[in-house]
Design an enzyme around this catalytic site. Sequence first.
Site, mmCIF file in Angstrom:
data_model
loop_
_atom_site.group_PDB
_atom_site.id
_atom_site.type_symbol
_atom_site.label_atom_id
_atom_site.label_comp_id
_atom_site.label_asym_id
_atom_site.label_seq_id
_atom_site.Cartn_x
_atom_site.Cartn_y
_atom_site.Cartn_z
ATOM 1 N N ASP A 1 3.779 9.551 -0.876
ATOM 2 C CA ASP A 1 2.549 9.057 -0.353
ATOM 3 C C ASP A 1 2.133 7.858 -1.263
ATOM 4 O O ASP A 1 2.269 8.130 -2.599
ATOM 5 C CB ASP A 1 1.296 9.795 -0.153
ATOM 6 C CG ASP A 1 0.339 9.285 0.918
ATOM 7 O OD1 ASP A 1 0.074 8.064 1.169
ATOM 8 O OD2 ASP A 1 -0.491 10.258 1.484
ATOM 9 N N HIS B 1 0.898 -1.230 0.007
ATOM 10 C CA HIS B 1 0.043 0.089 -0.001
ATOM 11 C C HIS B 1 0.839 1.250 0.075
ATOM 12 O O HIS B 1 0.214 2.310 -0.141
ATOM 13 C CB HIS B 1 -0.885 -0.320 1.306
ATOM 14 C CG HIS B 1 -1.935 -1.115 1.176
ATOM 15 N ND1 HIS B 1 -3.162 -0.709 0.855
ATOM 16 C CD2 HIS B 1 -1.917 -2.300 1.079
ATOM 17 C CE1 HIS B 1 -4.052 -1.842 0.743
ATOM 18 N NE2 HIS B 1 -3.085 -2.880 0.895
#
Length: 466
Positions: free
Chosen positions: A374, A166
């Site tokens: 991110d 992720h």
Amino acid sequence: MAAEDQKWSFVVTANRLPVRRVWEGDTAKWVPSPGGLVSALRPVMSGNPDAVWAGWTGVPGPGTEPFEVDGFQCHPVGVSQGELQLFYEGFSNATLWPLFHDALVPPEYHRTWWDAYRTVNQRYAAAVANLAAPGATVWIHDYHLLLVPGLLREARPDLRIGFFLHIPFPARELYIRLPWRAEIINGLLGADLIGLQTPLGADNFCRAVARITGAKTTGKLIQHNGRATQVGAFPIGIDTDRIASLAADPAVQARATEIRQSLGSPATVLLGVDRLDYTKGIEVRLRAFRELLAEGRLSVDDCVLVQIAEPSRSQVTGYAEVRQAVEQLVGDVNGNFGVMGSPVVHYLHQSHPIEELVAMYLIADVMLVTPLRDGMNLVAKEYVACRPDNSGVLVLSEFTGAAQELRTAELINPHDVEGLKSAMEAAAHRPQAEAEPAMRTMRRLVRSNTAQRWAERFLARLEGCE
Ligand code: F6P
């Protein structure tokens, strides 16, 4: 049949279960776990009677009895207090997390942390091996469990094993600093399919594999130790229907109106919603906002900034520092620019239920998503899903996975303060008619790549792996 004897055809495992145990006084309750992983996977698991999710309850101690959430089974895996410090706070969040986020704070390398990481990964692998029916599909998630694919492959060669990361996979030059770089790559290569958020992450991974193992890679197919592993980019989505229906809910809309009024009904609301993490660039946006006010390019008469900072990993190096820096900046901006009874930055260091966040998205004229790095950033996608009238401007860091898809956002480099300031100023003053086309394009994208579609694409590819 005793619960521990039951076998499942679909097993998901991640560090955390989708819910965590919290205590309010003497009463324990389950609340949703933090982070994008859980919000994306939950709709995929919901109501699936063949699925089980193995993970940690958020409370240190031995694994407890299995229980049901949203119509699927949760199987707690125990993590002791000591392991929490070495495996979770240590190796996962003070070694891998900073290393995989471009070493924004220096990663620490400790052999005791690594030993605990291996031990806990062995426990997760054993739990999954025990839950999986013959030939079952197993989907392993995120950086806490990088060794599980290999351990599981050894124990249960019959399983179909997928792994999804992720967070970003870093450039090879950074990754190879890790003393246990080979063990981790070999662990991951136990999977049939490895998914990353972006094509860049997939390239970085393949380059690291080639350098460390000398394995043959053809495109995104890696041949190693007589086995093949496929690698691909699978950008994660959100539960768009759920977020959109909350945005249309009259109770949520009434709450939005109430919040706007409580802020003094300003002409422009700027909003940030983040876990309080040094990767998220919260300080950068506060500094830019302070300068815009000082230069008179934004005015306290018509602008308010709301910053939600969800408490996160407070025991880990770097997190106390970022909290202090953010809170000092908030105090500084309010001290210099606020007026009696009207702070210009409304800062909440609290977790909020999704209904409350959606109410905030509804009143945000400008959404600030400015991470230094991110993996994806689902807040950006949630904001877009809450703008059915195509209003609002998303200011989005180029260094998020989301920026690869949301190309019509106001893209910024968070290291460039002047560029960020110009983008924030322009966003705050942009007439709705001008903002609409960009938002319309982003909404199409967020509607087409949902969490459900993401999971379907990944699992279909996994089923096709030889
Ligand atoms: O997306 C990265 C991630 O670490 C997820 O694995 C996790 O759900 C989320 O951030 C929250 O972090 P933590 O589990 O450390 O509270």
